[in-house]
Each structure stands twice: as C-alpha cells, then as structure tokens.
Scaffold this motif. Structure first.
Motif, PDB file in Angstrom:
ATOM      1  N   GLN A 136      35.027  40.095  35.225  1.00 44.65           N
ATOM      2  CA  GLN A 136      34.958  39.944  36.678  1.00 44.65           C
ATOM      3  C   GLN A 136      34.942  38.465  37.076  1.00 44.65           C
ATOM      4  OE1 GLN A 136      35.222  42.836  38.218  1.00 44.65           O
ATOM      5  NE2 GLN A 136      35.197  42.071  40.306  1.00 44.65           N
ATOM      6  N   GLU A 193      49.246  32.763  43.138  1.00 47.25           N
ATOM      7  CA  GLU A 193      49.851  31.724  42.314  1.00 47.25           C
ATOM      8  C   GLU A 193      48.793  31.286  41.295  1.00 47.25           C
ATOM      9  OE1 GLU A 193      51.348  28.722  44.999  1.00 47.25           O
ATOM     10  OE2 GLU A 193      52.454  30.214  46.185  1.00 47.25           O
ATOM     11  N   PRO A 194      49.216  30.592  40.245  1.00 41.43           N
ATOM     12  CA  PRO A 194      48.213  30.274  39.214  1.00 41.43           C
ATOM     13  C   PRO A 194      46.959  29.612  39.763  1.00 41.43           C
ATOM     14  CG  PRO A 194      50.403  29.780  38.394  1.00 41.43           C
ATOM     15  CD  PRO A 194      50.573  30.184  39.842  1.00 41.43           C
ATOM     16  N   GLN A 195      47.137  28.695  40.711  1.00 43.23           N
ATOM     17  CA  GLN A 195      45.978  27.956  41.245  1.00 43.23           C
ATOM     18  C   GLN A 195      45.403  28.611  42.492  1.00 43.23           C
ATOM     19  OE1 GLN A 195      49.048  27.302  41.768  1.00 43.23           O
ATOM     20  NE2 GLN A 195      49.160  27.069  43.977  1.00 43.23           N
ATOM     21  N   ALA A 196      46.019  29.703  42.973  1.00 43.56           N
ATOM     22  CA  ALA A 196      45.600  30.301  44.245  1.00 43.56           C
ATOM     23  C   ALA A 196      45.447  31.811  44.084  1.00 43.56           C
ATOM     24  CB  ALA A 196      46.613  29.979  45.339  1.00 43.56           C
ATOM     25  N   GLY A 197      44.224  32.236  43.875  1.00 48.88           N
ATOM     26  CA  GLY A 197      43.954  33.668  43.770  1.00 48.88           C
ATOM     27  C   GLY A 197      43.193  34.117  45.001  1.00 48.88           C
ATOM     28  N   ARG A 211      37.192  26.595  37.005  1.00 50.96           N
ATOM     29  CA  ARG A 211      38.086  27.226  37.978  1.00 50.96           C
ATOM     30  C   ARG A 211      37.737  26.739  39.382  1.00 50.96           C
ATOM     31  NH1 ARG A 211      42.970  29.640  39.072  1.00 50.96           N
ATOM     32  NH2 ARG A 211      42.754  31.410  40.485  1.00 50.96           N
ATOM     33  N   LEU A 241      39.339  44.257  40.460  1.00 49.32           N
ATOM     34  CA  LEU A 241      39.772  42.859  40.518  1.00 49.32           C
ATOM     35  C   LEU A 241      40.808  42.595  41.587  1.00 49.32           C
ATOM     36  CD1 LEU A 241      40.089  42.430  36.649  1.00 49.32           C
ATOM     37  CD2 LEU A 241      38.326  41.410  38.085  1.00 49.32           C
ATOM     38  N   ILE A 264      52.366  34.819  40.438  1.00 52.44           N
ATOM     39  CA  ILE A 264      51.915  35.577  39.252  1.00 52.44           C
ATOM     40  C   ILE A 264      51.251  36.883  39.687  1.00 52.44           C
ATOM     41  CG2 ILE A 264      51.616  33.522  37.821  1.00 52.44           C
ATOM     42  CD1 ILE A 264      48.564  33.835  38.277  1.00 52.44           C
ATOM     43  N   PHE A 265      51.089  37.781  38.707  1.00 51.84           N
ATOM     44  CA  PHE A 265      50.440  39.086  38.915  1.00 51.84           C
ATOM     45  C   PHE A 265      51.211  39.929  39.943  1.00 51.84           C
ATOM     46  CE2 PHE A 265      46.039  36.951  38.029  1.00 51.84           C
ATOM     47  CZ  PHE A 265      46.397  36.762  36.705  1.00 51.84           C
ATOM     48  N   GLY A 325      38.272  36.997  37.601  1.00 60.53           N
ATOM     49  CA  GLY A 325      39.178  37.591  38.576  1.00 60.53           C
ATOM     50  C   GLY A 325      40.335  38.266  37.856  1.00 60.53           C
ATOM     51  N   GLY A 326      41.522  38.223  38.460  1.00 52.02           N
ATOM     52  CA  GLY A 326      42.694  38.877  37.852  1.00 52.02           C
ATOM     53  C   GLY A 326      42.970  38.392  36.431  1.00 52.02           C
ATOM     54  N   HIS A 327      42.652  37.142  36.149  1.00 48.54           N
ATOM     55  CA  HIS A 327      42.885  36.612  34.805  1.00 48.54           C
ATOM     56  C   HIS A 327      42.034  37.334  33.759  1.00 48.54           C
ATOM     57  CE1 HIS A 327      45.361  33.290  36.336  1.00 48.54           C
ATOM     58  NE2 HIS A 327      44.525  33.273  37.355  1.00 48.54           N
ATOM     59  N   GLN A 383      38.160  27.203  43.285  1.00 47.80           N
ATOM     60  CA  GLN A 383      38.602  28.244  44.214  1.00 47.80           C
ATOM     61  C   GLN A 383      37.597  28.333  45.355  1.00 47.80           C
ATOM     62  OE1 GLN A 383      42.025  31.016  44.032  1.00 47.80           O
ATOM     63  NE2 GLN A 383      41.456  29.130  43.068  1.00 47.80           N
ATOM     64  N   GLU A 421      38.815  40.653  28.319  1.00 42.95           N
ATOM     65  CA  GLU A 421      38.986  42.109  28.279  1.00 42.95           C
ATOM     66  C   GLU A 421      38.848  42.612  26.834  1.00 42.95           C
ATOM     67  OE1 GLU A 421      41.940  44.099  27.237  1.00 42.95           O
ATOM     68  OE2 GLU A 421      42.574  42.299  26.163  1.00 42.95           O
ATOM     69  N   GLU A 475      53.101  40.065  32.112  1.00 42.34           N
ATOM     70  CA  GLU A 475      51.739  39.800  31.631  1.00 42.34           C
ATOM     71  C   GLU A 475      51.354  40.866  30.591  1.00 42.34           C
ATOM     72  OE1 GLU A 475      50.097  37.203  32.427  1.00 42.34           O
ATOM     73  OE2 GLU A 475      50.806  36.545  34.389  1.00 42.34           O
ATOM     74  N   HIS A 476      50.574  40.455  29.604  1.00 43.12           N
ATOM     75  CA  HIS A 476      49.993  41.401  28.640  1.00 43.12           C
ATOM     76  C   HIS A 476      48.583  41.719  29.102  1.00 43.12           C
ATOM     77  CE1 HIS A 476      53.429  40.841  26.057  1.00 43.12           C
ATOM     78  NE2 HIS A 476      53.329  39.548  26.308  1.00 43.12           N
ATOM     79  N   LYS A 477      48.382  42.980  29.437  1.00 41.63           N
ATOM     80  CA  LYS A 477      47.167  43.337  30.167  1.00 41.63           C
ATOM     81  C   LYS A 477      46.301  44.345  29.403  1.00 41.63           C
ATOM     82  CE  LYS A 477      49.446  45.338  33.555  1.00 41.63           C
ATOM     83  NZ  LYS A 477      50.846  45.405  33.157  1.00 41.63           N
ATOM     84  N   TYR A 496      41.796  40.318  33.368  1.00 44.66           N
ATOM     85  CA  TYR A 496      42.518  41.525  32.939  1.00 44.66           C
ATOM     86  C   TYR A 496      43.647  41.200  31.964  1.00 44.66           C
ATOM     87  CZ  TYR A 496      43.944  46.408  33.748  1.00 44.66           C
ATOM     88  OH  TYR A 496      44.210  47.748  33.611  1.00 44.66           O
ATOM     89  N   ILE A 497      43.940  39.905  31.815  1.00 47.53           N
ATOM     90  CA  ILE A 497      45.056  39.461  30.974  1.00 47.53           C
ATOM     91  C   ILE A 497      44.534  39.204  29.557  1.00 47.53           C
ATOM     92  CG2 ILE A 497      46.859  37.709  30.718  1.00 47.53           C
ATOM     93  CD1 ILE A 497      47.100  39.490  33.236  1.00 47.53           C
ATOM     94  N   ARG A 498      45.292  39.683  28.582  1.00 50.07           N
ATOM     95  CA  ARG A 498      44.776  39.660  27.218  1.00 50.07           C
ATOM     96  C   ARG A 498      44.500  38.258  26.689  1.00 50.07           C
ATOM     97  NH1 ARG A 498      48.282  44.207  25.523  1.00 50.07           N
ATOM     98  NH2 ARG A 498      49.313  42.939  23.957  1.00 50.07           N
ATOM     99  N   ILE A 509      41.308  47.230  36.434  1.00 54.80           N
ATOM    100  CA  ILE A 509      42.026  46.327  37.337  1.00 54.80           C
ATOM    101  C   ILE A 509      41.601  46.538  38.786  1.00 54.80           C
ATOM    102  CG2 ILE A 509      44.032  47.878  37.680  1.00 54.80           C
ATOM    103  CD1 ILE A 509      44.043  44.015  37.575  1.00 54.80           C
TER     104      ILE A 509
END
Lengths: 589, 589
Positions: A404, B164-168, A313, B429, B193-194, A407-409, A315, A418, B247-249, A411-413, B426
C-alpha cells in the motif's frame, strides 16, 4: 530489494531487555556479548549481501522439475554451499554431532534475518533443523550415528512428510503404509503432498521423515509411526522414492514444494512404533516458533521496503504546507496516513521481536532443563500458538501495508513488495493453520490447566506495570495496560466457563481470544521497552534519538493498535450461537 | 472455479429492500420486474458459463507484447465479441448513442457478476464505460458523433491515461504536453504508465483519454487538460502512439497494463482547456463505484469458493462428536471456526451488496436530476469514498479467508483462491488508493459541509432503527445500532473539531474514520435486512429458510463484526500526535 539487518534493535532486545549473556551463562553456554554481536554482524553481512540479492530472481525463476530431478533458482546452490561452509547451518545443532549448540535466544535473530532475506531459501535449512531435532530426540543410536553429523552440518537436508491429499489437519486419515522387513528396516509406500524441499539440487542426499502406518497399527492418530527414509541409502543406491510433481504456488517459488511418491522405499523407525505423532509433537514447538519468525522476518523486510520508499517518493504537499519547498513535492513520509502505515509496521515488527526473544528464552530453558523447568515448558506451550498465528498474521498485514505504501508500484513485481505478501501468505497455513493454533491455545493450553499458566503470565506482566508506574511519563500507558491485564484475566476465566458449558465455544472463541491475547501481550512488551528507554534517557544515554523513538512507538502502539483488542474481546463474548445457528445447507440460496 | 450469480440475494436487495422498479419509474426508465429478473438470469448464464471459465487460464497465460501488439489470453477475444454482440456492453450507455440507458441500480448486479467471473476481463469494458461518460458529458458534438456510438456498443474500447512515473496521486506533477495545431487538433507527447487496456487485440480501435498540459497552461492541477487520442485516426491511419511495455504484476494478468508512449500523437480537446481534472472528477464517482463493485464481486467469488470447499472437504470431527459418522471425517463446515470465516464472508458480501444498491440509487438520482437532486448528489459524494475503500478492503479480506478455508490447498494456484487474493489487491490501490479515498471523505465531504450530510444519513438510519424496534426479536440489535449511530454523530463532530484545530488530524483520523463509518453503516443495512426478513416471516413466506438465514447473518454481523468499529473509533481518538512526533530520520537505526 535491499535488506539490512536491524542490528541496533536486536541488541536492544537481546541485551537491554532480556540479558542474553546471562541467559547463556544459566545454560552453561559460553557466549559473551562481543562474540554474539560479532556473529550478528557477520550474519547481517551474509544475509544482506549473499542471500537477499537472490530473492527477487528466485520468485521469477522458481524451481524446475526435469525427470525426477529438481533445480533450484540461480545462485541458491552456491549460497547454500557458503551457508554450510561458514557454519551457519550448524548454529543450533547438538554439540555431540558437530553443532555449535547455541540457544534459540541467541540464534533467533539470525534466523529472523534469513527469513527477511529470503523465505524461499530459508525453508530448506529450517526443515533440516526440525528433522535434526526429531532424530536427535527419538532416533536410535545407530540412526543418529549414520545421519546426524551430515544433517547438522547442512551437508544433507531433511524434510517432514506428513500431509496426504486426504489428510491435512486431520492426520488420523493418513494412509501411507510401512511394511517391516527381516533386517529391521521397513518398506514405505504412499503419496505425500506439500513436501518442502522434497527434492532439490543443493545437497547430495535428502533425509525424509515420513509418517506412516504399520500393518497392525490401530486406526486414527494412535496408529501412526515415524520413519527416516533417505533419498540415497547408506550403501549408496538411490531409494525408491521420487518427486512426482512440483506444486504451482502463490509464492515461495524458490522452495520446491513436492508431491513425493514412496514406492516400497526403505526406511527405519524413529522412536517407538505408533508413537509417530508424539515424536512430531516434541519438535512442534520449535517448528512453530520458526514459522513465527518467518512472519516477523517478512514483516521486517516489508517495513524496510516501505520506509525506504516513503522517504524518497515525492508526492503531494504536507497538510500543513510544503516541507521541502525546493523540490516538486514532499516525500510521502510527511503525510500522517503514510506514517500511520509505517508506525503500524514498526510497532508490530519491534513488538514481535521482543515477544520472539522472550519466547526463545522459554524454549531454551525447557530444552535445557527438561523437567527441571516445568514453568518454562508451560510458558512456552502457552506462547507458541500465539507466536505462530499472530506473527504470521502480522507478516501478512505488514507486507500488505508495504504494498500500500508504494501505491500502484506496490502491485508491480520488480519492486518486491507484492512478493513479500505472496511469500508470507503460506505462513498462516502451514505447520498447522492459524485456526488450528488457536484451537490448541484454548483446548490444550487454557483448558488444560484451567488458566493457571495464563494467570502466571499475567502476574509477571503486572510486575512490569508496577515498575512502569514509577515513571511519570508512563503513567497513562501503564494504567491502560493494567486494565487490559485485568480484563484478560477475566476474559480467560469466562472463556473457560463457556467452553466447559459448550464445547462449540472452543472453536467459536479461539481465533479472537488468541488475537486479543497477542495484542495485550504486545502492549506489555511495549511497556517494558518504554520503561527501559526512560531509564536509558534518565541515565543520559548518548543514543537519545533511539530511545525517544522507542517511546514514540510505544505511544503509537497503545493509542492506535492496542484498541484492536476491544474488537476481539467483543467477538469472543459474541459466542458460539451466532456461528452454529445457521444450517449448513442455508449458507447460500 | 465455478461461479453462480447469487440471484436470490440480488432479487432480495433490488426488489424487497430498495424497490428497483419504482426507482426506474421515477427515472422514466421502462423496466418491469420480470424483464429485469430475466436480464439478470441471462447475465448469470453469460458470466457463469462464458466468462468465469476463462479466468483461471487468463492468470496463467497473461497478456503478451509482440512488437507493439498485445495479445490477450485465450478466449478473451471470442468472449468479448459475444459480450458486444449480445448487448452487454451498451447496458448503461446513453440512449442517444445506441445505449440502453439502464440505471446503475439495475446494472450494478450485472457488473458485480462480471467482476466475480473475471476481474481481468471486466477491466477492459469497465474503463470504456468511464471513457464514454467523460466524452458524453464534456466532449464536443463532433467528438460525440465520431466516437460515442462505437464506444457505447463496445466495438471500440476506451482507456484513462493519467499516471506518469513521477505523478500518481499527485497529478500536479504531470508532464505530458499537448501542442495545438492549426486545424484545431493537438499533438500529444509524453509517457504514461499503468494504462489498463492501453493496447489489446479485442477491438480494432482504442480511444485514449489523456491528461496533458497545454503550452501556456498554469502550473499544477489547474493547468491540466483532457484529450481524446484514438489509436486509429478517423482517416484510418495509425496514430503515433504505442505500447512500450507491459507491466509484470501481482494479479489481473489477463488485463494488459501498459506503458504508453505518445509521440506527437494527434488528439482533440475534451471539455475546456485547463479543466481536465474537473472533467475527470465528474466521472470519478462512477469509476470509484465500479471499483467498489470489483471488491464486492471478488468477495462473492471467494465466498462461493470457500463455501463449496467447506461443504465437501472432510477433516476432523465436530467438537460435539461425529456429525457424519458414516464418513471418515466430518465436512469442515461443522467446525465453529470454519463457520466464523464463512459467516464473515457472507455478512460482508451481502452487507456490501445492500450498500452498493443503496449507493447506486443515489448515483442514478444525481445523474438523472443534476441539480434537481442535490440531496442525492451530496449523499453519493459522501458514500462513494467509503464504497471504494471499504468494499475493496472487504474484497481482500474475504479473498484471504477463501485461501484460509482451503488450508494448504488455498496456496496452490489450481484452486483459484490465491488468484482472487492477487487480483483483488489492485483494487485497494488504483482509482485513488484507499488512503486517498479516506482523505477525500474527511476533507471534501465531512469538512466540506461541516458534517451536515453525515448527520442526514444518520437521521435516515435512525428511522430504520425506530421501525426495527417494533419487532421484539430485533430489540437488542436495534439498541446496539442506535447507540452506534449516536456515537457516529458525536465522533463526526469531534473529528471536524480536531481537523479544524490541526490539519494533520485530517490524515491522522481518515482511514480509521472511514472504516468506522463503514461498519456502522453495514450494521444499519443489516438491521434493515433483518426487519424485512421478520416481516416476510410474519407474513408466512414460503421461503422461511432464506429469511431465517438473513436473521442469523444479521445476528452474526452485529455480535462479531460490528465490534470492529470500536477499535477504529479508539484509533481515531488516538489522534495525530502519536503519528507526527517521531522525526522522519528516526524511523530506523
């Protein structure tokens, strides 16, 4: 999620720290280093290639109840067949009934791999192993003859039917009844809940071990007996028992967690009448050890997931400037806080792996030697509640760090992190909640011998400290561990005194004393690992990076995780008064 | 799960500790004690009676995407309509646009109630409030005229489209583009996203605030602008944007978490070109405060759930003999370890409620006074990252304790405890991960002013300690807090020095310094609560049990939770070297 068994670290622990082949010799088990390493490599291929790929879907699909039949997730049947066909099921089973008789110390790494690959899949076979132990140790010759071969091979699975809606921790409240029949069998009636694998489509028969009361049984836990109640009776008919419902759970959705109804179901007594609890207790150590491995296994999976993501990743930039200027951002593993999370995972996982292997040795010696190894028996008894509770707390913490790190990802199944958190959460609850483990540690173990075994354990680690002092680079860490060991001894003494003055202290100090002990013990194991690494480097090992990593991780552990022991120590000292003073009616207004 | 707002404790904090009506007077807001208490009672009925009953089903049912339309769980539409009709949506909105202009200090308790009742439901309106703030502070008069009234009333909702996918975490990597049109509007294209509430069936229009780059924008975060992009354009046509997927969370399944595709969608600039990040930052404090309240709200719900079960579940006998001999077993609240869990929940929840109210005051003063209240602005800036990260960590811990209190039942979905764990996860995050909060605390806040504001805060709490010393019963606690305050000051100093020597220390100490600070601060708030309780008891209050409970909980806090600060302190001292020494390639072998 990909899973690759951490073979190098397993070999480090098995061969370099605890001499597993010498251990096997001591137990008269033929197993040389190459054979064991070969088994582990094959196990790594099986768990990584066959089991792990099923885990994500098993969570989405779960188990289904149609009528009274349960279907497991896609692929579980085929994988289970392969598991049985390739002999993985029988690894630890008794030789006399077709098992391979491998000691726990040799098998624990394989079991850890299974837990990492799919806890939901592993539960079916893990409970079967527990059931085998119970029948083997307490069942009549006829029962063993009739059931053990197929249970050891995995052709049939086993369950443990203990819990009822009103009786969880407190088995004294058990209501299921057993009525003796003229032919020596019994008719069992009652409702059990939370029965893992109570019904499934993996095997043609399921052997339930059921706690129930005989008509003339005394009240409470002294009136509980253990029965073997097969789904399919020896004559081939279906027994009068069935799965009434599947529980909807937070995780381990690939495991069927069943409400089981026994309606005059035919069964046979295992062990003596009214000795059911004692029969359960003899295998409790093994079952709790296995749950500890579940925590470790999930933690390893979460560490692998977190590490893979942290390396790929991109970032933000490093605090000291771009590390990979040709890319749009640096991989997040350059950030100190990301490293803090990864090293926390790594230090806990590898620390627990040492702890597990050390404990497995005690279990093996106890099982092999019976009363010939009273020291191993006492040591195992002291360590098991710590292994069960601490490893599963670690599993949850390390899985949460995995989330953690994403990040937000996280939380995604679809990323799977998670799921590890949800799956691992059960391990802190079943086979005795972690609070019950801590009570066991204080009441039965610490107070049981006045601290003698604790002090013997501390003495043993004190020897490691002395050896480590021989290495200049380890002086500082050895001093810290040495102080902690002395502190542990004194804390144990003061806990015993407090509990003898006031029984409420038992429950007041228990969880924090257990956690304190675990962190100090892990410090001892990390010192041992560091000592071995220093020796290997001193001998000019070609694997310098591996041993340097051990030293760095040990350094991280004692500087940044061992301090947690202080918080637990002070909480222990905080005592019972501040817990008991508030009237139950005044917790809210 | 039942939920009853903790009105008595809220009144304690609002009136007895922080004088909310005096605060309102200072802000020229007309709100007397009876009116506020009446609002809170009505809010308690609404959240407990209308919202909370929807929460369990919302988790099972989730949101559905059909075509590009999203349906929310059963009951959300009707409840949202009621929420708008009864004026709950407009509570904090600006007066000029139909809002009620209540200060945060008065509204925070209501928002906490919403979070307790259903985080998934609350997220839709919470984000709308953030969007209102952004448009109100930075939007043109025309934009405000066109959008604010309906957003303030809740007739329309708002979203924040950042990730965005590449920018969290790293918004410098943002790719969404904005093309200026001749009429002063812009065409926005990109994938986000999110996006919580990106599409839903609660309102006829959704106002998206979108970060994007203008054609001539400089690279990185200095080239990001903020745009208002409505789902339905002022002329009534549908804009060219849509939800591509849900999203499936792990949790908050009642909140639609959307992939949003903008395809030349029409939008308008909010604020100055290339100042998008600054626009976001002005409302960051409020948004992060709200996420902190989410942690607190979920923690309160888990405490209520755990307490109810601990009072009714009968299991085992007290360590000192039967407490309720006429029943088959004692309620588990008699067990010290169960009380340890409940008191941990209670002390953290009530502690965070004080902390939240104190922080809300600073936010209000900052917002009302602008540059007239630089002290409040600095104070809020210092506290907000702690509130966001610590409260959400508390939310997760307290929810997990809720699960643990239920034993195996905690793992079963119908009881609702595991949902709280999943929902709360969540909050650690989003709105900046908790690691990012900690970096903000060290880099922008602590290093930003060389520790001046931290020391001012410590000075303020030192005054509370001096006042508490006047009470003999509080001597011991006051001494402990006093030592911690001095330690905090010194630790802050040494952290600043270390970070100035080595930038890696910023990320190495951040999370542990934040946690350390939070535990010491909570100690200060608990001392304040204890002082107030002593005074009330000294004045012969008719509510002696309530105030005694405060004293017992304060006692529990400093004896058994405050020691956690030591572990975090030592980890801070552990420093960066033990994190950075291990090469990235050597984390596994």
């Amino acid at each position: 999620m990909n899973y690759q068994a951490p073979l190098r670290d397993m070999r480090f622990v098995l061969h370099e720290l605890f001499d597993v082949t010498g251990h096997c010799q001591q137990l008269d088990v033929e197993l040389d280093r190459d054979t064991l390493d070969g088994i582990l490599e094959e196990a790594a291929r099986f768990t990584g290639g066959v089991i792990a790929p099923l885990n994500r879907n098993s969570d989405e699909q779960g188990c289904q109840l149609l009528g009274d039949a349960v279907t497991t997730p896609d692929g579980f049947r085929q994988a289970y067949q392969q598991y049985v066909d390739n002999g993985w099921a029988s690894m630890t089973g008794p030789l006399a009934f077709g098992g391979q008789g491998l000691p726990q110390m040799a098998s624990a790494c394989f079991h850890e791999m299974l837990m990492s690959a799919s806890l939901a899949f592993r539960i079916y076979s893990g409970l079967t192993e527990s059931a085998v132990l119970a029948v083997h140790r307490h069942g009549s010759a006829a029962l063993k003859e009739a059931y053990l071969n197929k249970m050891v091979s995995g052709e049939w699975t086993g369950t443990m039917c203990l819990t009822e809606p009103q009786a969880g921790t407190d088995l004294a409240l058990l209501r299921t009844r057993a009525q003796p029949e003229a032919d020596g069998s019994y008719r069992i009636s009652g409702n059990k809940i939370f029965i893992s694998g109570g019904e499934q489509d993996l095997t043609e028969n399921i052997i339930h071990l059921v706690l129930a009361r005989l008509p003339d049984a005394p009240p409470g836990v002294k009136g509980i007996s253990l029965f073997l109640v097969p789904k399919i009776l020896p004559e081939g008919q279906r027994n009068t028992l069935s799965c009434g419902a599947l529980e909807h759970k937070m995780g381990i959705k690939g495991t069927s967690t069943c409400v089981m109804n026994f309606d005059d179901a035919r069964g046979w007594l295992v062990g003596e009448a009214n000795q059911g609890l004692a029969c359960m207790f003899t295998m409790m150590n093994d079952a709790r050890f296995q749950v500890g491995l579940q925590g470790l296994g999930i933690a390893e999976a979460a560490f692998q997931g977190g590490l893979a993501y942290a390396r790929e990743r991109l970032q933000s930039r490093s605090l000291t400037g771009a590390v990979v200027p040709e890319q749009a951002a640096d991989p997040i593993i350059v950030h100190p806080d990301v490293r803090r999370m990864l090293l926390t995972q790594k230090a806990l996982v590898e620390g627990c792996r040492m702890f597990a292997t050390y404990t497995a040795r005690q279990l093996d010696l106890e099982q092999a030697g019976g009363n010939d190894h009273p020291a191993a028996k006492r040591r195992a008894a002291l360590l098991i509640p710590i292994v069960k509770a601490f490893f599963t707390d670690v599993g949850q913490e390390v899985a949460s760090l995995g989330v953690q790190l994403y990040g937000g990802h996280g939380y995604i199944r679809e990323w799977g992190m998670e799921q590890l958190m949800r799956d691992s959460r059960i391990t802190q609850l079943y086979e005795g909640t972690n609070g019950i483990q801590a009570l066991d540690l204080i009441r039965r173990k610490l107070l049981g011998d006045g601290g003698a075994e604790l002090n013997a354990l501390i003495d043993e680690f004190t020897e490691i400290v002395e050896a480590a002092r021989g290495q200049t680079a380890l002086h500082e860490m050895a001093d810290t561990i040495s102080q902690r060991l002395a502190e542990w001894r004194a804390l144990g003494r003061s806990v015993i005194d407090a509990c003898q003055r006031d029984p409420q202290e038992i429950g007041a100090v228990s969880v924090d004393f257990l956690a304190y002990s675990a962190y100090v013990l892990l410090g001892g194991f990390w010192l041992q690992a560091a000592l071995r690494a220093q020796q290997a480097l001193g001998q000019g090992s070609a694997e310098a990076a591996f041993y340097q990593a051990k030293l760095h991780t040990a350094d991280f552990y004692w500087r940044r995780l061992l301090p947690r022991a202080s918080a637990h120590r002070d909480a222990v000292i905080g005592g019972a008064n501040c817990l008991m003073a508030l009237p139950a009616s005044d917790f809210s207004f």
